[in-house]
Design an enzyme around this catalytic site. Sequence first.
Site, mmCIF file in Angstrom:
data_model
loop_
_atom_site.group_PDB
_atom_site.id
_atom_site.type_symbol
_atom_site.label_atom_id
_atom_site.label_comp_id
_atom_site.label_asym_id
_atom_site.label_seq_id
_atom_site.Cartn_x
_atom_site.Cartn_y
_atom_site.Cartn_z
ATOM 1 N N HIS A 526 0.850 -1.181 0.000
ATOM 2 C CA HIS A 526 0.000 0.000 0.000
ATOM 3 C C HIS A 526 0.890 1.237 0.000
ATOM 4 O O HIS A 526 1.070 1.899 1.015
ATOM 5 C CB HIS A 526 -0.963 -0.052 1.183
ATOM 6 C CG HIS A 526 -1.652 -1.386 1.278
ATOM 7 N ND1 HIS A 526 -2.002 -1.997 2.445
ATOM 8 C CD2 HIS A 526 -2.031 -2.242 0.285
ATOM 9 C CE1 HIS A 526 -2.574 -3.159 2.181
ATOM 10 N NE2 HIS A 526 -2.596 -3.338 0.876
ATOM 11 N N VAL A 527 1.480 1.449 -1.146
ATOM 12 C CA VAL A 527 2.395 2.569 -1.351
ATOM 13 C C VAL A 527 1.627 3.577 -2.208
ATOM 14 O O VAL A 527 1.092 3.203 -3.251
ATOM 15 C CB VAL A 527 3.671 2.113 -2.090
ATOM 16 C CG1 VAL A 527 4.698 3.233 -2.122
ATOM 17 C CG2 VAL A 527 4.257 0.871 -1.449
#
Length: 597
Positions: A526-527
């Site tokens: 979850h960048v």
Amino acid sequence: MKTLPGADIVIIGGGWTGLLMAKDLGKRTSLKIVVLERGGMRRTEDYASDMDELDYFIRLRMMQNTSRETVTLRHNPGERALPIRQLACFLPGEGIGGAGEHWTAQCPRYQPDCLQLYSKTVERYGEKRLPENHSFQDWGVTYDDLEPYYTRAEQLLSVSGKVGNLRGQKIEGGNIFSGWYSAEYPNPPLKTPYFPALFGEATKSLGYHPYHDPAAMNSVPSTNPDGVSRAACLYCGFCTRYGCMVGAKAQPTNTLLPLVEQISRVTIRTHATVRRIVHDKTGYDKAGNDKAASGAKARGVTYLDANGEEFFQPADLVILGSWTMNNNRLLMLSGIGEPYDPATGKGTLGRNLTHQVIFPGAVGFFEKSLNRFMGGGAVGTRISDFDGDVFEHSNLPFLRGGTFAASAYGAQPISGFGRVPPSVKARWGAEWKKAAVASYDRSDAINFSGEHVPYKTNFYDLDPTYKDYAGDPLLRLTIDWNDNERKTAEFMTAKAVEIARAMGAKEINPFPSYDHYDVRRYQSTHVQGGTIMAATPDRGVVNPYLQHWQMPNLFVLGGSTFPNQGAANPTPTILAFTYRTADAIVDRHLKKLGMLA
Ligand SMILES: Cc1cc2nc3c(=O)[nH]c(=O)nc-3n(C[C@H](O)[C@H](O)[C@H](O)COP(=O)(O)OP(=O)(O)OC[C@H]3O[C@@H](n4cnc5c(N)ncnc54)[C@H](O)[C@@H]3O)c2cc1C
């Protein structure tokens, strides 16, 4: 370079966002759409016979091939960035379905105030409380604007769970700290295995509010509003980092691909790696006038096929849905937008790199077996009592927060092995081995998932040294943890230890603490950020409809458009925004070309 027959729309990437857009625009318009995906085709049948932990979980069969393309990373601009040659802290996908094939399928929404991070924080605590070097800003969209699209995303995924705030009514057993929901989840919650049940009882005894993790996994066989039927979860344990062999976990290949393939005007081209978005510096102004003297217009894309041959695919509308890092890189390689300069603060492209703060707050060692071999990615119990701004921060040394969960992912023999309690001092040899065998099914983690607030010092740009297989510069990440994350980790670790004790753990390994950002440990995929949305072009790359501020016929989808990272996993929010953009394209942009106000 060969020029191909023109398309009305070209979509870059065949993952969650790309295929959702192809399905929606394909069904609602009569336009010719081409989807370009750098990896190969995937289908549910592919997963039916060869679930192999070594191949999938350890050797990362479904992930991006780093020998062809990777990213470089450094902690600050004074360092030389080095390429990540072995994926660990994030696991980007490749092939039809993207990371959505091997995801965990946890399906929470963002806290409403995440979308107004700047104004809500200042309203409650004042400007002085914002962290040093912060880059807080509002999204230009509120939770209320997004709510109907969240509901559509949850219906698409047939989410299993129990809503805790139904139109303002708080419901026990759901997440009472969430924003309001207009509808209950489509399916009832999944089963609760022993470890999550222990967590539920303990957190309740401490006065917290446990609830079933919302899951894009079927608790019962069900059919979504598109008429797609999927089977119920078998709790087989081969879930995260695998495609589901029975189709119980919602994946782009089992929810979207069958529908997209029915639309003859949509062509999916695999092994097609896009290198550039081709555009003119003049020709399309903000009012939508073609051949205008100013403005910019995307003309299509160039891509390499599996043999290395390059093609030009002309298109009237370009939609970029190639996941956060590739979205950033493609805009940078194509020379679209002004790159962010951390020294001057000028430029928007590359700003606000964030990565969800995730760590095992406490690993508890128990007397009884936990049956960890069974489960699935989103099978578990969670509390949100320390999420976002749910609790008072006036006297705390950090802002924001996150959630704690006890999950039953399905611990496998290699990846699930190797924990020993703190009383065992041996780090190898017979004593260690005996303790690790004894602990395999008697230990598990209380995980913390937290927000990552944006800083001026965390950003993306192109690496000046390292290149990919085709000779194009790699994307460079400059990221480090700051005091807000370190203080959050200290506080939350103490809470996790308290919960582990209440669960009856005999021994506890607390999370050691955050030092620098570490690429060797899985953090989450979850960048976010880099092509962020904003209400004005000086603050963002895209407008709140995810339309490029400088190029009205270019839309950018996915987490790269998020100005900050909420504690929740991002895909429901990503899909909600994708639906909202699809509506804006069909209902308004295609009727009157130009910037959407
Ligand atoms: C192990 C794991 C667990 C996860 N668990 C969760 C979870 O529990 N909950 C949650 O909300 N989210 C989770 N996620 C994140 C989720 O998978 C992503 O948010 C989601 O897939 C993003 O959709 P996307 O379309 O932006 O990217 P993707 O689904 O990754 O699709 C992007 C596609 O673009 C293709 N592409 C890239 N570059 C190019 C190019 N140059 N040319 C052509 N094609 C290109 C890629 O190959 C890929 O197929 C998880 C991810 C991973 C890896």
